[in-house]
Scaffold this active site. Structure first.
Site, PDB file in Angstrom:
ATOM      1  N   GLU A  73      41.342  43.428  47.643  1.00  0.00           N
ATOM      2  CA  GLU A  73      42.651  43.694  47.019  1.00  0.00           C
ATOM      3  C   GLU A  73      43.466  44.740  47.791  1.00  0.00           C
ATOM      4  O   GLU A  73      44.057  45.650  47.231  1.00  0.00           O
ATOM      5  CB  GLU A  73      42.444  44.076  45.548  1.00  0.00           C
ATOM      6  CG  GLU A  73      41.777  42.946  44.788  1.00  0.00           C
ATOM      7  CD  GLU A  73      41.388  43.282  43.355  1.00  0.00           C
ATOM      8  OE1 GLU A  73      41.629  44.424  42.928  1.00  0.00           O
ATOM      9  OE2 GLU A  73      40.846  42.396  42.665  1.00  0.00           O
TER      10      GLU A  73
ATOM     11  N   GLU B  36      36.671  33.770  43.730  1.00  0.00           N
ATOM     12  CA  GLU B  36      36.394  34.257  42.368  1.00  0.00           C
ATOM     13  C   GLU B  36      37.123  33.395  41.342  1.00  0.00           C
ATOM     14  O   GLU B  36      37.789  33.898  40.446  1.00  0.00           O
ATOM     15  CB  GLU B  36      36.838  35.720  42.218  1.00  0.00           C
ATOM     16  CG  GLU B  36      36.242  36.673  43.212  1.00  0.00           C
ATOM     17  CD  GLU B  36      36.730  38.102  43.031  1.00  0.00           C
ATOM     18  OE1 GLU B  36      37.255  38.434  41.948  1.00  0.00           O
ATOM     19  OE2 GLU B  36      36.603  38.896  43.981  1.00  0.00           O
TER      20      GLU B  36
END
Length: 579
Positions: A353, A456
């Protein structure tokens, strides 16, 4: 397709011909409008022709002056020409939305593929395409446009109503001019969209196999019985699911998981806050145990994650460190976790991220991320190093993580780690999927030639959760640039992160049924038949590992394991195996 054959016995010769998977694809069905997967990530001197001939856009190349186009807001627009190329220039902009526009008429539940070529008058700026309708605004995508060259913006959306709409462009920097050319908006029905998926699966996930049985003298054996069985745990396309330490002591969980998946990611057990709760006291017990479990069941593991840029998810003791102390701690962390598991994993999520957060950059400087990857490459150069991010394919409204912003960060990393194997990790935490935007984003990212994984994948809870999961899995599996999928549904008795596949007794939920049904669809059933007069038998199979059994009245049965190591073929290949 490279093939290795492992002999089980030694009495027959088999000729194996694997036809090029690309040759299986001879165009979409006659009633299905083809989709153009083309995307450019280069800034070009002249824009390319509009995709789909411009689709429903009027005057897409601006060769007819400003016909079909008008100013949006207070902007001024004019046609210009450079080196024989005509385009529209927007200037005198006072608000981000001041630009050009074209009025359109959209159809409900229709998927729209959008593209345009953008240039700005100076510097480089994010420019987005927006569609305004009676039901609100649809963000079609964005690009980081540059001056002195043209960049391709590719995106899309699904219309939720039938009626008039208006396309316009926006950029926060009102001091720049926006130049636009080669605009395209192509509608597709849901049936056409599904046809693209079906045809792509045939093209990129399957191959035609022809087997010839011959005796020791090279004579063909007719009426030999050929049986082909795919190995359950060795499909050509890896699909997996996250796990956590709960699986280590739960036999029903183990049976449910190992009967389905060939790849996994540990939910938390490799993360820094799990392995070093206090400085200098590392504990890899849970990660080691999970890796041992995965090896025991021939399940590949992705390393997740080395560093996480979100300030909320750091070991608590990091917050009080000075920049020099933090730099030393990060160096030690990268070397520790990566050297421990070198050669045992198939990939690393090095930084998590990094587009949304900047915990390390805020303390160590703008070059922190490239430096992390340079060190990671030095520690483990054997597997791809991924940057893992969310909303790059999920949400066109998130300007922080667009494909263009992802590529911008990727280039920064590659500038300092030129020889590193890089990978593109897309977390894929979906709400309501925007399949047209998802596909366009994969097109853009796929133009890098780097491996792309959905790392994910989950869907927000709601009445359409299972339906949306199926749509996303179909889109990802059928896309020619996607190399693997990990579903983010590690089981915990108190509930999964956002999406579970089973209840606490490991009975499938609706989402689990979706996964099982697709896994069955994407694996070849056992195939059996007789060779013809020339000793040949043909079958079309999903990529993967297969056991082939050959029996003939003149000899006993013989078995071979055919291992596919590369599903990308450029021409038919012939393999002769003497046994």
């Amino acid at each position: 397709m490279e093939i290795s054959v492992l002999q089980k016995n030694n009495l027959i010769t088999m000729l194996l011909i694997l036809a090029c998977a690309d040759l299986l694809f001879s165009g979409f069905e006659a009633n299905a409008l083809p989709y153009d997967y083309t995307a450019s990530i280069e800034c070009l001197e002249t824009p390319l022709k509009p995709l789909h001939g411009g689709g429903i856009i009027l005057n897409p190349e601006l060769n007819m002056g400003l016909k079909g186009w008008q100013a949006f807001g207070d902007a001024k627009i004019e046609q210009r020409e450079l080196a024989g190329n005509k385009f529209v220039a927007v200037h005198a902009r006072n608000r981000p939305t001041d630009s050009i526009s074209q009025k359109l008429y959209l159809q409900q539940e229709t998927l729209y593929s959008f593209s345009a070529w953008i240039q700005v008058s100076e510097g480089n700026e994010a420019v987005a395409a927006v569609f305004k309708s009676g039901t609100g605004f649809k963000h079609g995508g964005a690009v980081v446009a540059e001056s002195k060259c043209w960049s391709m913006l590719k995106g899309g959306f699904t219309s939720d109503a039938t009626g008039p709409a208006e396309l316009y462009f926006e950029s926060k920097n009102t001091s720049i001019e926006i130049w636009v050319d080669s605009i395209s908006l192509q509608p597709f029905t849901t049936e056409e969209w599904a046809s693209h998926q079906d045809q792509n699966i045939k093209k990129v996930r399957k191959a035609k196999v022809r087997i010839q049985a011959i005796d020791k003298l090279g004579n063909p054996l007719s009426n030999a019985t050929i049986t082909i069985q795919q190995h359950q745990n060795k499909p050509g396309f890896p699909i997996g699911c996250a796990i956590n330490k709960n699986i280590l002591t739960n036999t029903p969980y183990q049976k449910w998981f190992t009967s389905r998946f060939t790849v996994t990611t540990f939910e938390d057990e490799m993360k820094w806050y799990s392995t070093e709760v206090s400085p200098g006291h590392e504990d890899y017990t849970s990660a080691d145990a999970l890796l041992s479990f995965a090896k025991q069941h021939n399940i590949a593991v992705r390393g997740h994650n080395v560093l996480w840029d979100d300030p909320k998810y750091q070991p608590g003791w990091l917050y009080s460190l000075s920049p020099a102390e933090l730099s030393n701690a990060v160096h030690k962390r990268i070397v520790s976790v990566m050297s421990r598991y070198t050669g045992q994993l198939i990939a690393w999520d090095v930084v998590n991220e990094n587009l949304h957060f900047s915990f390390f950059e805020s303390k160590l400087g703008d070059q922190a991320t490239p430096n992390f990857y340079r060190l990671a490459h030095a520690v483990d150069w054997s597997v791809p190093l991924f940057s893992n991010e969310y909303n790059t394919i999920e949400d066109s409204r998130d300007g922080a993580a667009t494909p263009a912003k992802y590529l911008q960060k990727l280039r920064q990393i590659q500038g300092l780690t030129r020889n590193a194997k890089m990978g593109i990790g897309l977390e894929s935490h979906f709400g309501t999927p925007n399949l047209a935007y998802m596909r366009a984003s994969l097109d853009t990212l796929g133009a890098t030639g780097l491996p792309i994984w959905l790392t994910e994948l989950d869907v927000l809870s709601g009445p359409n959760q299972a339906k949306y999961l199926e749509q996303i899995l179909m889109e990802a599996y059928s896309h020619p640039k996607v190399d693997g999928i990990v579903i983010w549904a590690a089981w915990k008795p108190q509930g999964c992160y956002r999406m579970c596949l089973t209840d606490n007794n490991f009975n499938n939920l609706a989402t689990g049924n979706v996964v099982d049904n697709l896994l069955r669809q994407w694996r070849s059933r056992a195939v059996s038949g007789l060779t013809d007069t020339r000793g040949f038998f043909e079958a079309t199979l999903f990529h993967g590992d297969y056991e082939i059994n050959i029996t003939h009245p003149s000899s006993s049965a013989h078995s071979f394991v055919v291992v596919s190591t590369n599903a990308s073929l450029q021409s038919p290949l012939t393999f002769q195996v003497s046994v």
